[in-house]
Motif scaffolding. Structure first.
Motif, PDB file in Angstrom:
ATOM      1  N   ALA A 188      62.741  38.871  39.946  1.00 51.80           N
ATOM      2  CA  ALA A 188      62.716  38.634  38.508  1.00 51.80           C
ATOM      3  C   ALA A 188      63.224  39.857  37.753  1.00 51.80           C
ATOM      4  O   ALA A 188      62.970  40.999  38.147  1.00 51.80           O
ATOM      5  N   ASN A 189      63.972  39.605  36.694  1.00 48.69           N
ATOM      6  CA  ASN A 189      64.421  40.676  35.817  1.00 48.69           C
ATOM      7  C   ASN A 189      63.266  41.025  34.877  1.00 48.69           C
ATOM      8  O   ASN A 189      62.851  40.220  34.050  1.00 48.69           O
ATOM      9  N   LYS A 190      62.731  42.217  35.001  1.00 51.17           N
ATOM     10  CA  LYS A 190      61.525  42.584  34.261  1.00 51.17           C
ATOM     11  C   LYS A 190      61.759  42.655  32.760  1.00 51.17           C
ATOM     12  O   LYS A 190      60.856  42.375  31.965  1.00 51.17           O
ATOM     13  N   HIS A 191      62.954  43.021  32.360  1.00 55.91           N
ATOM     14  CA  HIS A 191      63.226  43.065  30.919  1.00 55.91           C
ATOM     15  C   HIS A 191      63.208  41.657  30.325  1.00 55.91           C
ATOM     16  O   HIS A 191      62.641  41.439  29.248  1.00 55.91           O
ATOM     17  N   VAL A 192      63.823  40.720  31.035  1.00 58.78           N
ATOM     18  CA  VAL A 192      63.820  39.332  30.568  1.00 58.78           C
ATOM     19  C   VAL A 192      62.391  38.790  30.550  1.00 58.78           C
ATOM     20  O   VAL A 192      61.976  38.119  29.593  1.00 58.78           O
ATOM     21  N   ALA A 193      61.614  39.091  31.595  1.00 56.53           N
ATOM     22  CA  ALA A 193      60.223  38.636  31.661  1.00 56.53           C
ATOM     23  C   ALA A 193      59.412  39.194  30.487  1.00 56.53           C
ATOM     24  O   ALA A 193      58.607  38.486  29.868  1.00 56.53           O
ATOM     25  N   LEU A 194      59.648  40.447  30.160  1.00 51.92           N
ATOM     26  CA  LEU A 194      58.929  41.093  29.061  1.00 51.92           C
ATOM     27  C   LEU A 194      59.281  40.435  27.726  1.00 51.92           C
ATOM     28  O   LEU A 194      58.401  40.191  26.890  1.00 51.92           O
ATOM     29  N   GLN A 195      60.558  40.132  27.537  1.00 45.80           N
ATOM     30  CA  GLN A 195      60.968  39.494  26.284  1.00 45.80           C
ATOM     31  C   GLN A 195      60.464  38.057  26.187  1.00 45.80           C
ATOM     32  O   GLN A 195      60.150  37.569  25.092  1.00 45.80           O
ATOM     33  N   TYR A 196      60.359  37.378  27.331  1.00 47.38           N
ATOM     34  CA  TYR A 196      59.781  36.026  27.306  1.00 47.38           C
ATOM     35  C   TYR A 196      58.309  36.089  26.904  1.00 47.38           C
ATOM     36  O   TYR A 196      57.821  35.240  26.152  1.00 47.38           O
ATOM     37  N   ILE A 197      57.613  37.110  27.383  1.00 46.89           N
ATOM     38  CA  ILE A 197      56.215  37.299  26.987  1.00 46.89           C
ATOM     39  C   ILE A 197      56.122  37.525  25.475  1.00 46.89           C
ATOM     40  O   ILE A 197      55.240  37.004  24.803  1.00 46.89           O
ATOM     41  N   ARG A 198      57.054  38.325  24.935  1.00 45.85           N
ATOM     42  CA  ARG A 198      57.074  38.560  23.484  1.00 45.85           C
ATOM     43  C   ARG A 198      57.271  37.258  22.710  1.00 45.85           C
ATOM     44  O   ARG A 198      56.556  36.977  21.738  1.00 45.85           O
ATOM     45  N   VAL A 199      58.230  36.456  23.163  1.00 48.39           N
ATOM     46  CA  VAL A 199      58.521  35.194  22.475  1.00 48.39           C
ATOM     47  C   VAL A 199      57.340  34.229  22.568  1.00 48.39           C
ATOM     48  O   VAL A 199      56.944  33.610  21.569  1.00 48.39           O
TER      49      VAL A 199
END
Length: 235
Positions: free
Chosen positions: A129-140
């Protein structure tokens, strides 16, 4: 977006806003998402409140103005290429282009489309998993939960809104552990702090009407725009 807690903070907020206007380098930025026309690839959706689906299946997203050195993250969901003959090559799935008003050169600018490719090798292996993408999905997802809870509370059910926020705090803790973020991650720490503040504002009718509602609306705007400026108490 500026949350001004007291009258004495108005001047600093105004000064920051004026400085921001002077440092804007791109106005009315518009992103266009296009999926590849092959292998059954399509865009399922864009996780942004200003995403608009076009007749040809593409999406446009208005992301407003940009200050110098500023960045934004837009999350999209796509249907992956179907088939089994791709080998080791990467398959083009999506392209994203941008238009904006260049305030420095005072002309409309068009950014060349950037192509997103995904490998589709045979077998059952799953990429990391791309951690940056995962982090931004959590934000959204957190922003959407706060918006849902705000609507529920505004309709008169603070108890249900409180339950939704508490459940999301548990979800946030689990996801953070899975991806190894930890509470030391700045965004995770900020989200948890904001959710705790929201719970405080929901704890009584008085607190809800005296600032809790405004606080929730501020958190929604802050995390949707990935931009904030808030007054900080000084000693």
């Amino acid at each position: 977006y500026y949350f001004v807690e007291k009258d004495s903070d108005v001047s600093s907020a105004f000064g920051d806003a004026l400085g921001g206007i002077l440092s804007v380098v791109a106005q009315n930025a518009l992103l266009t998402f296009n999926a590849s026309k092959e292998y059954g690839i399509c865009i399922n959706g864009i996780f942004h409140d200003k995403a608009i689906k076009q007749e040809d299946g593409s999406f446009t997203v208005g992301v407003g103005d940009f200050y110098a050195e500023e960045s934004r993250d837009i999350i999209c969901s796509i249907a992956l290429a179907s088939g089994s003959d791709f080998g080791l090559k990467s398959v083009p799935h999506i392209s994203v282009s941008m238009t904006y008003m260049d305030t420095i050169n005072k002309k409309l600018a068009n950014c060349k489309a950037v192509e997103g490719c995904i490998s589709r090798p045979n077998g059952c292996e799953v990429s990391e998993a791309n951690k940056h993408v995962a982090l931004q999905y959590i934000r959204v997802s957190t922003t959407n939960i706060i918006a849902d809870a705000e609507r529920i509370a505004a309709a008169g059910s603070r108890k249900d809104a409180t339950s939704k926020i508490k459940s999301h705090i548990e979800y946030l803790s689990r996801e953070s552990a899975i991806f190894g973020f930890g509470k030391s991650n700045p965004l995770i720490s900020q989200l948890l702090s904001d959710l705790d503040g929201i719970l405080s504002g929901l704890s009584s009718e008085l607190l809800w009407h005296s600032g809790g509602a405004c606080y929730m609306q501020g958190r929604i705007q802050k995390h949707r725009d990935q931009r904030s400026s808030e007054s900080v108490a000084t000693t």
